[in-house]
Design a protein around this motif. Structure first.
Motif, PDB file in Angstrom:
ATOM      1  N   CYS A 178    -104.573 -23.385 -93.301  1.00 18.90           N
ATOM      2  CA  CYS A 178    -106.019 -23.467 -93.560  1.00 18.90           C
ATOM      3  C   CYS A 178    -106.285 -23.625 -95.063  1.00 18.90           C
ATOM      4  O   CYS A 178    -107.397 -23.425 -95.518  1.00 18.90           O
ATOM      5  CB  CYS A 178    -106.745 -22.246 -92.999  1.00 18.90           C
ATOM      6  SG  CYS A 178    -106.639 -20.760 -93.983  1.00 18.90           S
ATOM      7  N   SER A 179    -105.257 -23.988 -95.802  1.00 16.90           N
ATOM      8  CA  SER A 179    -105.348 -24.249 -97.249  1.00 16.90           C
ATOM      9  C   SER A 179    -105.852 -23.044 -98.035  1.00 16.90           C
ATOM     10  O   SER A 179    -106.670 -23.169 -98.941  1.00 16.90           O
ATOM     11  CB  SER A 179    -106.226 -25.463 -97.511  1.00 16.90           C
ATOM     12  OG  SER A 179    -105.688 -26.598 -96.883  1.00 16.90           O
ATOM     13  N   GLY A 180    -105.373 -21.873 -97.681  1.00 12.68           N
ATOM     14  CA  GLY A 180    -105.714 -20.664 -98.427  1.00 12.68           C
ATOM     15  C   GLY A 180    -107.152 -20.217 -98.239  1.00 12.68           C
ATOM     16  O   GLY A 180    -107.774 -19.732 -99.179  1.00 12.68           O
ATOM     17  N   CYS A 181    -107.675 -20.360 -97.035  1.00 13.79           N
ATOM     18  CA  CYS A 181    -109.092 -20.060 -96.800  1.00 13.79           C
ATOM     19  C   CYS A 181    -109.436 -18.581 -96.995  1.00 13.79           C
ATOM     20  O   CYS A 181    -110.563 -18.262 -97.340  1.00 13.79           O
ATOM     21  CB  CYS A 181    -109.504 -20.523 -95.407  1.00 13.79           C
ATOM     22  SG  CYS A 181    -108.536 -19.818 -94.065  1.00 13.79           S
ATOM     23  N   SER A 182    -108.499 -17.675 -96.822  1.00 23.17           N
ATOM     24  CA  SER A 182    -108.806 -16.247 -96.981  1.00 23.17           C
ATOM     25  C   SER A 182    -108.403 -15.696 -98.337  1.00 23.17           C
ATOM     26  O   SER A 182    -109.069 -14.815 -98.867  1.00 23.17           O
ATOM     27  CB  SER A 182    -108.090 -15.428 -95.903  1.00 23.17           C
ATOM     28  OG  SER A 182    -108.572 -15.754 -94.635  1.00 23.17           O
TER      29      SER A 182
END
Length: 72
Positions: A32-36
């Motif tokens: 998620c491309s570092g969403c969190s």
């Protein structure tokens, strides 16, 4: 004092399960491309997220203990 022979197995199982959880979370962040945690810089991410979850050394220590007991 008697040491339980089952206790290292519980420790090993807990370490393996925690490592699996860490791999799952890292995979989720990757896809998620570092969403969190993408808002953190690399130094903060390393010291507060990656480093505390390095259980490979614990697993290796338990495995060495198991091998030593099995070879007796």
């Amino acid at each position: 004092m008697n040491v339980s022979d089952v206790a290292p197995l519980f420790g090993y199982t807990g370490a393996v399960m925690t490592l699996a959880k860490t791999i799952l979370y890292m995979s989720q962040e990757y896809f998620c491309s570092g969403c969190s945690v993408g808002h953190n810089d690399l130094l903060v991410a390393f010291f507060f997220w990656i480093m505390p979850n390095l259980y490979a050394h614990v697993i290796i220590r338990f495995e060495r203990g198991f091998k030593a007991k099995l070879l007796i």
